[in-house]
Scaffold this active site. Structure first.
Site, PDB file in Angstrom:
ATOM      1  N   GLY A 112      -2.173  -9.543  12.489  1.00 47.07           N
ATOM      2  CA  GLY A 112      -2.963  -8.086  12.615  1.00 47.07           C
ATOM      3  C   GLY A 112      -3.936  -7.153  11.286  1.00 47.07           C
ATOM      4  O   GLY A 112      -3.575  -5.954  11.153  1.00 47.07           O
TER       5      GLY A 112
ATOM      6  N   CYS B  97       5.272  13.118  -7.714  1.00 44.51           N
ATOM      7  CA  CYS B  97       4.588  13.807  -7.970  1.00 44.51           C
ATOM      8  C   CYS B  97       3.470  13.932  -8.860  1.00 44.51           C
ATOM      9  O   CYS B  97       3.602  12.600  -9.618  1.00 44.51           O
ATOM     10  CB  CYS B  97       5.816  14.519  -8.772  1.00 44.51           C
ATOM     11  SG  CYS B  97       5.930  16.155 -10.329  1.00 44.51           S
TER      12      CYS B  97
ATOM     13  N   HIS C 212       0.703  -1.109  -0.317  1.00 42.79           N
ATOM     14  CA  HIS C 212      -0.200  -0.411  -0.276  1.00 42.79           C
ATOM     15  C   HIS C 212       0.758   1.227   0.119  1.00 42.79           C
ATOM     16  O   HIS C 212       0.293   2.502   0.257  1.00 42.79           O
ATOM     17  CB  HIS C 212      -0.747   0.023   1.150  1.00 42.79           C
ATOM     18  CG  HIS C 212      -2.030  -0.733   0.910  1.00 42.79           C
ATOM     19  ND1 HIS C 212      -2.669  -1.460   2.352  1.00 42.79           N
ATOM     20  CD2 HIS C 212      -2.147  -1.439   0.048  1.00 42.79           C
ATOM     21  CE1 HIS C 212      -4.343  -2.630   1.865  1.00 42.79           C
ATOM     22  NE2 HIS C 212      -3.678  -2.418   1.024  1.00 42.79           N
TER      23      HIS C 212
END
Ligand code: OAD
Length: 250
Positions: free
Chosen positions: A190, A126, A118
């Site tokens: 998790g 940019c 991610h």
């Protein structure tokens, strides 16, 4: 539990292993999760902050939200879960960590060849002429003017994060898939699995007979395909599981 013993035996035998982590592994370091108690998405709407449309509408607001999180992540320290996973990478010959986390804590704990599927909150891209070549480090510095601009072409920078509605990097996905096709053990820690990537990736290995371990204090979407469910905190469960297999710290 027979399957837990099998998982420990696979680690002892240095079988090809993949670890997939989510926000829960950084929770004990003080970084909030997205869902569940104290989760970010309880107080904020993802559509207002983590989509290309939200950024086009109000880049200042999106950057302010990221700056609040960048401050928390910069102040956080890797915990026992991060340190254990870094030790796994050092000692297992065929190992890949895939994290959904953008906080950089795995890298700070010592992982070197992991995949941040991610993105990373301390990098920016940019939005202008530099295009995808404009990916750059953006360390947290207090009072940085927002939104930040590209020092090369002056266009606005955006966080180097995969937002809702955006595609995963196919090269990174390819590396993930290759590792999961060879993995005999997958440890998922998790993650709620609400964003489906961890379930999708773990299923590739499950279909080939790998043992899937889910570490989470509560049941998750991963639990449904897991052979072993460890209902506990990653910072406690991983340091227990790993020395049992690696033969150290006993
Ligand atoms: P979630 O917030 O959806 O899930 C975190 C999970 O961690 C929950 O299931 C908790 O029960 C569990 N958890 C909490 N504390 C834990 C602990 N100490 N040990 C183990 N587990 C614990 O986070 P993710 O699944 O990572 O996207 O979320 C996936 C994606 O959704 C994130 O990567 C983020 C978000 O939108 C981006 O940043 C692009």
């Amino acid at each position: 539990m027979v399957e837990l013993q099998t998982a420990i035996e696979l680690l002892k035998a240095q079988a090809p292993t993949v670890v997939i982590t989510g926000a829960g592994v950084s929770n004990e370091s003080g970084v909030p999760t997205f869902r569940g108690a104290g989760g970010l998405w309880r107080n904020y709407r993802a559509e207002d902050l983590a989509t290309p449309a939200a950024f086009a509408r109000n880049p200042q607001l999106v950057w302010e939200w990221y700056e609040m999180r960048r401050k928390i992540c910069a102040a956080a320290e890797p915990g026992a879960a991060h340190r254990t996973i870094a030790d796994m990478e050092r000692r297992l010959p065929e190992f890949l960590l895939i994290t959904q986390n953008v906080d950089g804590l795995h890298g700070r704990a010592g992982n070197r060849s992991h995949i941040e599927i991610h993105g990373n909150i301390f990098r920016a891209r940019c939005t202008g002429a530099c295009g995808s070549r404009g990916r750059r480090a953006l360390p947290y510095t207090p009072a940085m003017p927002l939104p930040p601009h590209c020092p090369e072409c002056g266009a606005m920078l955006r966080p180097d994060i995969v937002w809702f509605g955006e595609s995963y990097d196919p090269a990174l996905l390819g590396r993930c898939t290759a590792a999961l096709e060879r993995a005999r053990l997958v440890i998922v820690a998790g993650t709620s699995g609400v964003v489906p990537i961890p379930v999708h990736l773990a299923s590739i290995a499950a279909a080939r007979g790998a043992i899937i371990v889910d570490i989470n204090p509560v049941a998750s979407a991963v639990s449904e395909l897991a052979d072993v469910i460890i209902a506990g905190k990653a910072g406690e469960a991983l340091p227990e599981l790993w020395p049992a297999a690696a033969g150290s710290g006993e």
